[in-house]
Design an enzyme around this catalytic site. Structure first.
Site, PDB file in Angstrom:
ATOM      1  N   LYS A   1      -0.334  -0.001  -1.691  1.00 37.38           N
ATOM      2  CA  LYS A   1      -0.728   0.367  -0.325  1.00 37.38           C
ATOM      3  C   LYS A   1      -0.699  -0.842   0.598  1.00 37.38           C
ATOM      4  CE  LYS A   1      -5.005  -1.526  -0.550  1.00 37.38           C
ATOM      5  NZ  LYS A   1      -5.633  -2.481   0.385  1.00 37.38           N
TER       6      LYS A   1
ATOM      7  N   THR B   1      -6.291   0.604   5.162  1.00 35.31           N
ATOM      8  CA  THR B   1      -5.533  -0.640   5.226  1.00 35.31           C
ATOM      9  C   THR B   1      -4.444  -0.578   6.293  1.00 35.31           C
ATOM     10  OG1 THR B   1      -5.925  -0.870   2.855  1.00 35.31           O
ATOM     11  CG2 THR B   1      -4.368  -2.381   3.815  1.00 35.31           C
TER      12      THR B   1
END
Length: 330
Positions: free
Chosen positions: A189, A246
């Site tokens: 990610k 994120t």
């Protein structure tokens, strides 16, 4: 209550130490940097990495590795991912059979393609190694803003020990035995977040970021399933949850570094400006090699590698992603 050693006095290590001390545990933070330890002792604040968060006065600080791990019922490894193996080598002589080590760093070791739990297990085979991951920026955990994560261990009883140690009314912990899925989601990610930041740096909008996140999740899912991870894990806190935070948060060093790269800076210049280790830079090559190893299509990961290491501009990478051959979504 437990005796717990925290390896790493950066923002994440400090935030988790504060949380664990609040829960009543006896906590010791280790850092290799004497000046950092002196700052923490004097001000009870990580002024460089976590300003404004006053740490619990019960926390002890040391530069002595042996002191930080000896007789500790739990060791939390919070050093940046490139330094996990080196730290594991140094503490190995002091670790007892079955001693619990919880990795909270995120990354894939480029040279070996191993997840960080595997790296620690390789260097300290006598240890009981687990992972804690999820959408959990230190800036918010340190201030006790409600957060939810997942504790992963090969034995569910170990995961429950971690759950009980960390969980309180502001920090909810789920358990899992899918260590591979948790670590893979938490690593890849960061690569997708670099792409999301680049799109922001190029002046693109919410549509673009939503597309990158969704198709990035598809890439994570393809690779994860090929490596034996579970769908539920990758679509859960350590996969989708961590991807969302994120890619979108102002606290995200990967998103912020990507933004600077999108504006024309090199990844070295971006990391210098962010002033923190940008884990996605270290995971990007490994993710690309894993994709090739498992014969998985990961065009966003490929594009990020092109920008980071092959001199491609973020604008050209975006154009190439958008003009790929026509496909069905599923």
């Amino acid at each position: 209550m437990m005796k717990i050693g925290i390896l790493g006095a950066g923002s994440w290590g400090s935030a988790l130490a504060n949380l664990l001390a609040y829960n009543g545990h006896e906590v010791t933070i280790w850092s290799i940097d004497q000046k950092e330890i002196e700052m923490l002792r004097e001000f009870h604040e990580q002024k460089d990495r976590l300003p404004g968060v006053i740490l619990n006065t019960s926390i002890a600080y040391t530069t002595d590795l042996e002191t930080s791990v000896t007789d500790k019922e739990m060791i939390v490894c919070a050093v940046p991912s490139p330094f996990v193996r080196g730290t594991a080598v140094k503490i190995a002589p002091y670790i007892k059979e079955g001693q619990l080590i919880v990795n909270v760093s995120k990354g894939i070791e480029e040279a070996t393609l191993k997840a960080l739990v595997e790296v620690i297990e390789e260097e300290i085979p006598v240890a009981n190694v687990a992972v804690l991951s999820g959408p959990s920026h230190a800036e918010e955990v340190g201030r006790f803003i409600p957060t939810t994560v997942v504790a992963g261990a090969r034995n569910i009883e170990t995961a429950k020990i971690i759950q009980n140690a960390f969980m309180n009314e502001r920090f909810r912990v789920y358990t899992s035995t899918d260590v591979t899925g948790i670590e893979l989601g938490g690593s890849v990610k960061n690569v997708i977040a670099l792409a999301a930041g680049m799109s922001d740096g190029l002046g693109c909008g919410d549509n673009t970021k939503a597309a990158l996140m969704t198709r990035g999740m598809a890439e994570i899912m393809r690779l994860g399933l090929a490596m034996g991870a579970k769908v539920e894990t990758l679509s859960g806190l350590s996969g989708m949850g961590d991807l969302i935070v994120t890619c979108t948060s102002r606290h995200s060093r990967n998103r912020n570094a990507g933004y600077l790269i999108g504006q024309g800076k090199t990844y070295e210049e971006a990391m210098e400006e962010v002033k923190m280790i940008v884990e996605g830079v270290y995971s990007a090559k490994a993710a690309k090699i894993l994709a090739e190893k498992y014969n998985v299509d990961m065009p966003i990961v490929d594009a990020v590698n092109g920008v980071l290491f092959d001199g491609k501009s973020a604008k050209d990478a975006m154009f190439q992603l958008l003009t790929r051959d026509r496909k069905a979504e599923v």
